[in-house]
Design a protein around this motif. Structure first.
Motif, PDB file in Angstrom:
ATOM      1  N   PRO A 358      -7.265  11.529   9.341  1.00  0.00           N
ATOM      2  CA  PRO A 358      -8.071  12.745   9.548  1.00  0.00           C
ATOM      3  C   PRO A 358      -8.407  13.492   8.264  1.00  0.00           C
ATOM      4  CG  PRO A 358      -5.783  13.111  10.183  1.00  0.00           C
ATOM      5  CD  PRO A 358      -5.911  11.645   9.926  1.00  0.00           C
ATOM      6  N   GLU A 359      -7.605  13.305   7.215  1.00  0.00           N
ATOM      7  CA  GLU A 359      -7.851  14.035   5.968  1.00  0.00           C
ATOM      8  C   GLU A 359      -8.863  13.338   5.068  1.00  0.00           C
ATOM      9  OE1 GLU A 359      -4.153  14.743   4.061  1.00  0.00           O
ATOM     10  OE2 GLU A 359      -3.402  16.079   5.625  1.00  0.00           O
ATOM     11  N   THR A 360      -9.266  12.119   5.445  1.00  0.00           N
ATOM     12  CA  THR A 360     -10.249  11.373   4.650  1.00  0.00           C
ATOM     13  C   THR A 360     -11.332  10.829   5.580  1.00  0.00           C
ATOM     14  OG1 THR A 360      -8.760   9.469   4.798  1.00  0.00           O
ATOM     15  CG2 THR A 360      -8.688  10.752   2.765  1.00  0.00           C
ATOM     16  N   PRO A 361     -12.224  11.706   6.043  1.00  0.00           N
ATOM     17  CA  PRO A 361     -13.214  11.299   7.053  1.00  0.00           C
ATOM     18  C   PRO A 361     -14.335  10.410   6.549  1.00  0.00           C
ATOM     19  CG  PRO A 361     -13.580  13.567   6.382  1.00  0.00           C
ATOM     20  CD  PRO A 361     -12.304  13.144   5.733  1.00  0.00           C
ATOM     21  N   LEU A 362     -14.508  10.295   5.226  1.00  0.00           N
ATOM     22  CA  LEU A 362     -15.524   9.388   4.697  1.00  0.00           C
ATOM     23  C   LEU A 362     -14.914   7.995   4.636  1.00  0.00           C
ATOM     24  CD1 LEU A 362     -17.084  11.513   1.807  1.00  0.00           C
ATOM     25  CD2 LEU A 362     -17.892  11.258   4.158  1.00  0.00           C
ATOM     26  N   ILE A 363     -15.195   7.184   5.650  1.00  0.00           N
ATOM     27  CA  ILE A 363     -14.579   5.858   5.772  1.00  0.00           C
ATOM     28  C   ILE A 363     -15.654   4.788   5.614  1.00  0.00           C
ATOM     29  CG2 ILE A 363     -13.352   4.297   7.320  1.00  0.00           C
ATOM     30  CD1 ILE A 363     -12.031   6.789   8.538  1.00  0.00           C
ATOM     31  N   ASN A 364     -15.491   3.943   4.596  1.00  0.00           N
ATOM     32  CA  ASN A 364     -16.453   2.885   4.307  1.00  0.00           C
ATOM     33  C   ASN A 364     -15.786   1.524   4.385  1.00  0.00           C
ATOM     34  OD1 ASN A 364     -18.774   4.556   3.572  1.00  0.00           O
ATOM     35  ND2 ASN A 364     -17.548   5.150   1.801  1.00  0.00           N
ATOM     36  N   ILE A 365     -16.406   0.597   5.098  1.00  0.00           N
ATOM     37  CA  ILE A 365     -15.945  -0.787   5.131  1.00  0.00           C
ATOM     38  C   ILE A 365     -16.600  -1.503   3.959  1.00  0.00           C
ATOM     39  CG2 ILE A 365     -15.834  -2.909   6.475  1.00  0.00           C
ATOM     40  CD1 ILE A 365     -16.160  -1.188   8.995  1.00  0.00           C
ATOM     41  N   VAL A 366     -15.801  -1.868   2.955  1.00  0.00           N
ATOM     42  CA  VAL A 366     -16.355  -2.413   1.716  1.00  0.00           C
ATOM     43  C   VAL A 366     -16.129  -3.913   1.584  1.00  0.00           C
ATOM     44  CG1 VAL A 366     -16.137  -0.206   0.523  1.00  0.00           C
ATOM     45  CG2 VAL A 366     -14.252  -1.854   0.408  1.00  0.00           C
ATOM     46  N   GLY A 367     -15.421  -4.525   2.536  1.00  0.00           N
ATOM     47  CA  GLY A 367     -15.195  -5.959   2.482  1.00  0.00           C
ATOM     48  C   GLY A 367     -14.641  -6.468   3.793  1.00  0.00           C
ATOM     49  N   ALA A 368     -14.763  -7.769   4.001  1.00  0.00           N
ATOM     50  CA  ALA A 368     -14.253  -8.375   5.227  1.00  0.00           C
ATOM     51  C   ALA A 368     -13.913  -9.830   4.965  1.00  0.00           C
ATOM     52  CB  ALA A 368     -15.283  -8.268   6.351  1.00  0.00           C
ATOM     53  N   SER A 369     -12.910 -10.330   5.666  1.00  0.00           N
ATOM     54  CA  SER A 369     -12.599 -11.752   5.612  1.00  0.00           C
ATOM     55  C   SER A 369     -13.728 -12.521   6.287  1.00  0.00           C
ATOM     56  CB  SER A 369     -11.261 -12.027   6.302  1.00  0.00           C
ATOM     57  OG  SER A 369     -11.297 -11.591   7.655  1.00  0.00           O
ATOM     58  N   ALA A 370     -13.723 -13.842   6.147  1.00  0.00           N
ATOM     59  CA  ALA A 370     -14.808 -14.648   6.694  1.00  0.00           C
ATOM     60  C   ALA A 370     -14.922 -14.501   8.202  1.00  0.00           C
ATOM     61  CB  ALA A 370     -14.608 -16.113   6.310  1.00  0.00           C
ATOM     62  N   ASP A 371     -13.779 -14.341   8.891  1.00  0.00           N
ATOM     63  CA  ASP A 371     -13.808 -14.184  10.344  1.00  0.00           C
ATOM     64  C   ASP A 371     -13.882 -12.723  10.781  1.00  0.00           C
ATOM     65  OD1 ASP A 371     -11.284 -13.256   9.769  1.00  0.00           O
ATOM     66  OD2 ASP A 371     -10.210 -14.883  10.787  1.00  0.00           O
ATOM     67  N   GLU A 372     -13.922 -11.807   9.786  1.00  0.00           N
ATOM     68  CA  GLU A 372     -14.013 -10.363  10.015  1.00  0.00           C
ATOM     69  C   GLU A 372     -12.807  -9.809  10.770  1.00  0.00           C
ATOM     70  OE1 GLU A 372     -17.725  -8.880  11.496  1.00  0.00           O
ATOM     71  OE2 GLU A 372     -18.916 -10.080  10.110  1.00  0.00           O
ATOM     72  N   ASN A 373     -11.697 -10.539  10.775  1.00  0.00           N
ATOM     73  CA  ASN A 373     -10.480 -10.012  11.394  1.00  0.00           C
ATOM     74  C   ASN A 373      -9.741  -9.071  10.460  1.00  0.00           C
ATOM     75  OD1 ASN A 373     -10.494 -11.118  14.015  1.00  0.00           O
ATOM     76  ND2 ASN A 373      -9.811 -13.110  13.230  1.00  0.00           N
ATOM     77  N   ARG A 374      -9.967  -9.234   9.178  1.00  0.00           N
ATOM     78  CA  ARG A 374      -9.377  -8.320   8.196  1.00  0.00           C
ATOM     79  C   ARG A 374     -10.507  -7.577   7.490  1.00  0.00           C
ATOM     80  NH1 ARG A 374      -4.085 -10.739   5.085  1.00  0.00           N
ATOM     81  NH2 ARG A 374      -2.665 -10.495   6.845  1.00  0.00           N
ATOM     82  N   LEU A 375     -10.357  -6.260   7.415  1.00  0.00           N
ATOM     83  CA  LEU A 375     -11.377  -5.413   6.814  1.00  0.00           C
ATOM     84  C   LEU A 375     -10.787  -4.639   5.642  1.00  0.00           C
ATOM     85  CD1 LEU A 375     -13.003  -3.905  10.038  1.00  0.00           C
ATOM     86  CD2 LEU A 375     -13.729  -5.938   8.769  1.00  0.00           C
ATOM     87  N   LEU A 376     -11.545  -4.570   4.562  1.00  0.00           N
ATOM     88  CA  LEU A 376     -11.182  -3.760   3.401  1.00  0.00           C
ATOM     89  C   LEU A 376     -11.900  -2.426   3.532  1.00  0.00           C
ATOM     90  CD1 LEU A 376      -9.668  -3.734   0.673  1.00  0.00           C
ATOM     91  CD2 LEU A 376     -11.743  -4.655  -0.368  1.00  0.00           C
TER      92      LEU A 376
END
Length: 667
Positions: A358-376
Motif C-alpha cells: 500500500p505504501e508503493t502504489p506505482l507498480i510496474n511489471i518490468v520483466g517476466a519469465s517465458a511462461d509468465e509464471n514469474r514476474l519482475l
C-alpha cells in the motif's frame, strides 16, 4: 530462494566501488546529503531470465562507470559482476536475456566529427552470464564506407519461432565506394537481420529501406509493420511518417491507410505493437483533442475500435510484458499514473499487489519469465524510490530483490501533493507541491521547478532533485504549465517556445501562488530547472525580474536562434525549425538577448557533449550576463551529456546549487 536483504544489497554495491554513506546517528552535513541524492540510481536497468531464476542488472560504478551484474536466484543469490563500462563518453543502458545463459546489451555513446558536430551512436554486444564469450553484434564498419554507422541496432524480437538463440535486430546499411571492384555495398537504410547471439552470424530478413526508422514484429518474431519517416531529396526529414504492413498470408508490404475506428475515419494512427493471434495492430490516435489507444485489423480492411480514451488527459503508454512483449493494458496520468489492464488475470493481480504494497502504489511489471509464471516488479511512490520484487504466480509469493536507490532506503522524504493554482488569466494550472517533512507550510524558502521538454509533464512519483531540495528545507512546486504534454491538444497549444509567454507566465504564477498562500517567504523564493526547465528559469527573469531571488539553470536553452542553428547538421533540422517557428517570439523568447533585464543572481551548469542543448547556450548566457554586470556563476563538465549521468558530478553540482541558494536567499 534466498531473499536479498538490504544489508546484502548494500554490501554488493560496495563491492562494485560505490561510495558508502552510513545512516547517520545525528543530522548529516550538506556534503553527505548531496552525496546521498547525487549518486545515480542503484539499478539502472534490470531483466529477468526466461526461466525466472536469474536477474541481470546494470548498476553505477564510481563516477561515470557502469557494471553489469547477474544474480542466480536458484543458487546463493550473490551478486556477480560480469562486465563493465568506464568510458566517460558512453553509457551501458540496456541488457536483456536472449537465452537462459546469454545476454544482449546496448552501449550508447557520443563522438564528434572534424567539424565539431556531435554524433550519437550505439553498439550491441552479447555476453554469457559468467562474463565469457563477449561478442560484438553490431556489424563492423567497412573501411570503404561512405558514411558513419550511428545506429548499432535495436532488438525487434527476442524470441523467434523455431530459432532458439536467435534474435531479430535492425541493421543500418551504409553505402561504400568502389575502385575497380564490384563488391562494394550499394545498399543504404535500415533493414532487419536474424542474428545468432552465440557466434554473431547474421542472415538478412528485411532488405534495407532508406526511409525506414522502425520495424514491429509480432509475438512469433515475424515482422509485420515498417515505419517510414519521409525525407526530401537532401535526406532531411519532412516530419511525416507512413506505415506499411503485411497480412498474415503475404510478405508483400501494404500501405496502412483509410483507417476507420468504430466506423469513423481517422487521419493519424501511430502503430506501436502487433498481436498476431488477433491479427491487429495497437496504436495511438487523437479523439476529441486527446491521445487515445485503439486497435486496427491487419487483414486488409483497416477497421478498428477504440480500446481506451479519456476526456481529461492523454492515454500515452502501452503496457506490455514478457519476452513476446504481449500487450496487456494501457496507462495515463491524472493526479497519479493509472493503469487499465485488458488482461483479467493481471488486473486481479494488480489489485492484490496494491493491497500487499500500500505504501508503493506505482507498480510496474518490468520483466517476466517465458511462461509468465514469474514476474519482475518494481514498486515505488513519491516518498519511496522503489524496490524490485519477484512474484511467483504458483506459490503466490512476493520476494524483495533490490532497492532501486540503495542509499535512500529508510529515508524520510517529502510527500508530493497534487495542487492547482490560478494563472493570471484565471486558468487553473495543475502541479505538485512537495514540503519538507515535519515543517509547517508557512514562510518557507521555496523553489519553483518547471519540467523539461517542453513537450513533457511532471508526474506523481519519486524525483531525486526534488527530494534533495526538500531535504535541504525547501518547499518545491512543479507546475505543469500550458505547453506541457499529457493534457491534450488545447493545453499543449502552440508549444512552450512559440507560446513562451503563456508557458513562462504560468511558471511565474506558480511562484506568486506560493507567496499568496503564505507557503513561501517572498524574499527566499527561487526558480530552478533542467533543459527547457532551465530555459523557463532564465526567461522568468525577462517577464518579472523581481519575482525570484535566485535562478538555477541546468543545460538550458538560452537562444531560440541558436536552437535552430544547432539542428542544421542533422536530418531533423526541418522538424526542429518548424517546432520553434518564425517571428518576433524568437527575439522576445530568448533570455540570452535580454541579459540587462536580469535582477537575480544566476547559476548555470552544462556538459560539453550535450546533443539536446549545445554547450554554447550556457557559455553565451554567462558571457552576456557578465557583460551586463549581473551576478552569474558557471560550471562546465567535460565530456558529459545532457543528463550529466556522473555521480561525482551530480554530487558536486548539488553542493554548488545548495551553496548558491543559501547565499542568494540568505538561508
Amino acid at each position: 530462494m534466498q531473499i536479498l536483504s538490504k544489508a546484502v544489497v548494500a554490501a554488493s554495491l560496495l563491492a562494485l566501488g560505490g561510495t558508502a554513506i552510513a545512516l547517520p546517528a545525528q543530522a548529516e552535513t550538506r556534503e553527505e546529503t548531496a552525496a546521498r541524492y547525487g549518486v545515480r540510481t542503484s539499478v539502472l536497468d534490470i531483466s529477468l531470465s526466461p526461466s525466472g531464476n536469474k536477474i541481470a542488472f546494470i548498476a553505477p560504478g564510481p563516477q561515470h562507470s557502469e557494471v553489469l551484474n547477474v544474480i542466480d536466484l536458484s543458487g546463493d543469490a550473490s551478486v556477480k559482476t560480469i562486465a563493465g563500462n568506464t568510458e566517460i563518453k558512453a553509457d551501458m543502458t540496456q541488457c536483456e536475456w536472449a537465452t537462459e545463459s546469454r545476454l544482449v546489451c546496448k552501449v550508447w555513446a557520443m563522438s564528434q566529427n572534424e567539424r565539431g558536430l556531435l554524433l550519437p551512436f550505439d553498439r550491441m554486444f552479447a555476453v554469457n552470464d559468467d562474463g565469457s564469450e563477449f561478442r560484438t553484434l553490431t556489424e563492423r564498419r567497412s573501411l570503404s564506407a561512405l558514411g558513419y554507422r550511428q545506429d548499432g541496432g535495436d532488438i525487434v524480437a527476442l524470441d523467434v519461432a523455431e530459432k532458439d538463440g536467435h534474435i531479430l535486430m535492425t541493421r543500418e546499411y551504409v553505402k561504400e565506394f568502389s575502385t575497380g571492384t564490384r563488391t562494394a555495398n550499394e545498399k543504404e537504410g535500415l533493414g532487419v537481420d536474424l542474428v545468432d547471439v552465440v557466434d554473431g552470424s547474421r542472415h538478412p530478413l528485411e532488405r534495407p529501406d532508406a526511409e525506414a526508422t522502425r520495424y514491429i514484429a509480432d509475438q512469433t518474431g515475424r515482422v509485420r509493420i515498417k515505419v517510414r519517416s519521409l525525407v526530401d531529396g537532401g535526406g532531411i526529414l519532412k516530419g511525416d511518417q507512413t506505415y506499411v504492413y503485411r497480412t498474415k498470408d503475404s510478405d508483400a508490404w501494404k500501405r496502412l491507410e483509410d483507417i476507420t475506428i468504430d466506423g469513423e475515419t481517422v487521419n493519424g494512427f501511430t502503430a506501436v505493437a502487433v498481436d498476431s493471434d488477433r491479427d491487429v495492430a495497437f496504436g495511438f490516435v487523437t479523439r476529441d483533442g486527446f491521445d487515445a489507444l485503439a486497435e486496427v485489423t491487419l487483414d486488409g480492411s483497416a477497421k478498428g475500435r477504440m480500446l481506451l480514451a479519456r476526456d481529461d488527459v492523454d492515454v500515452d503508454r502501452l503496457i506490455r510484458i514478457g519476452r513476446q512483449r504481449r500487450v496487456v493494458g494501457a496507462s495515463y496520468a491524472t493526479e497519479k499514473r493509472e493503469v487499465e489492464y485488458f488482461d483479467k488475470e493481471l488486473k486481479a493481480l494488480a489489485g492484490s499487489l496494491s493491497q500487499a504494497l500500500p505504501e508503493t502504489p506505482l507498480i510496474n511489471i518490468v520483466g517476466a519469465s517465458a511462461d509468465e509464471n514469474r514476474l519482475l516488479i518494481v514498486a515505488s511512490s513519491d516518498t519511496q524510490p522503489g524496490t524490485s520484487y519477484l512474484f511467483d504466480k504458483k506459490t503466490k509469493s512476493l520476494e524483495p530483490l533490490l532497492a532501486i536507490r540503495d542509499y535512500l532506503v529508510d529515508r524520510t522524504m517529502g510527500a508530493m501533493t497534487s495542487i492547482a493554482y490560478p494563472a493570471s488569466d484565471g486558468t487553473s494550472i495543475p502541479g505538485y507541491l512537495t514540503l519538507p517533512p515535519g515543517k509547517e507550510a508557512v514562510g518557507l524558502p521555496a523553489i519553483v521547478l518547471p519540467h523539461g521538454g517542453p513537450s513533457a509533464r511532471d508526474e506523481w512519483g519519486f524525483d531525486w532533485i526534488v527530494q534533495f531540495f526538500v531535504a535541504r528545507g525547501y518547499a518545491v512546486l512543479q507546475p505543469n504549465y500550458r505547453g506541457s504534454s499529457g493534457y491534450g491538444e488545447a493545453w499543449y497549444g502552440r508549444n512552450g517556445f512559440k507560446a513562451w509567454d503563456v508557458a513562462i507566465g504560468d511558471v511565474n504564477d506558480a511562484g506568486r501562488w506560493l507567496v499568496s498562500q503564505g507557503i513561501a517567504d517572498p524574499e527566499r523564493l527561487a526558480i530552478a530547472g533542467w533543459s527547457y526547465g532551465g530555459y523557463a528559469a532564465l526567461q522568468s527573469q525577462v517577464l518579472d525580474p523581481e519575482l525570484f531571488k535566485a535562478v538555477v539553470a541546468i543545460a538550458p536553452v538560452t537562444d531560440l536562434k541558436y536552437l535552430r542553428e544547432d539542428a542544421r547538421g542533422y536530418t531533423n533540422s526541418r522538424v526542429v525549425s518548424r517546432f520553434i517557428g518564425e517571428g518576433p517570439h524568437i527575439d522576445a523568447g530568448s533570455p540570452l538577448r535580454h541579459a540587462e533585464k536580469f535582477s537575480a543572481p544566476v547559476a548555470l551548469f552544462h556538459g560539453t557533449l550535450d546533443l539536446n542543448v549545445d554547450v554554447r547556450h550556457s557559455r553565451a548566457m554567462a558571457r552576456e550576463l557578465r557583460k551586463a554586470g549581473k551576478q552569474v556563476s558557471y560550471s562546465e563538465y567535460e565530456d558529459l551529456q545532457h543528463n550529466l549521468s556522473d555521480s561525482k558530478v551530480r554530487t558536486e553540482m548539488l553542493l554548488e546549487i545548495d551553496a548558491f541558494l543559501t547565499k542568494a536567499l540568505g538561508g
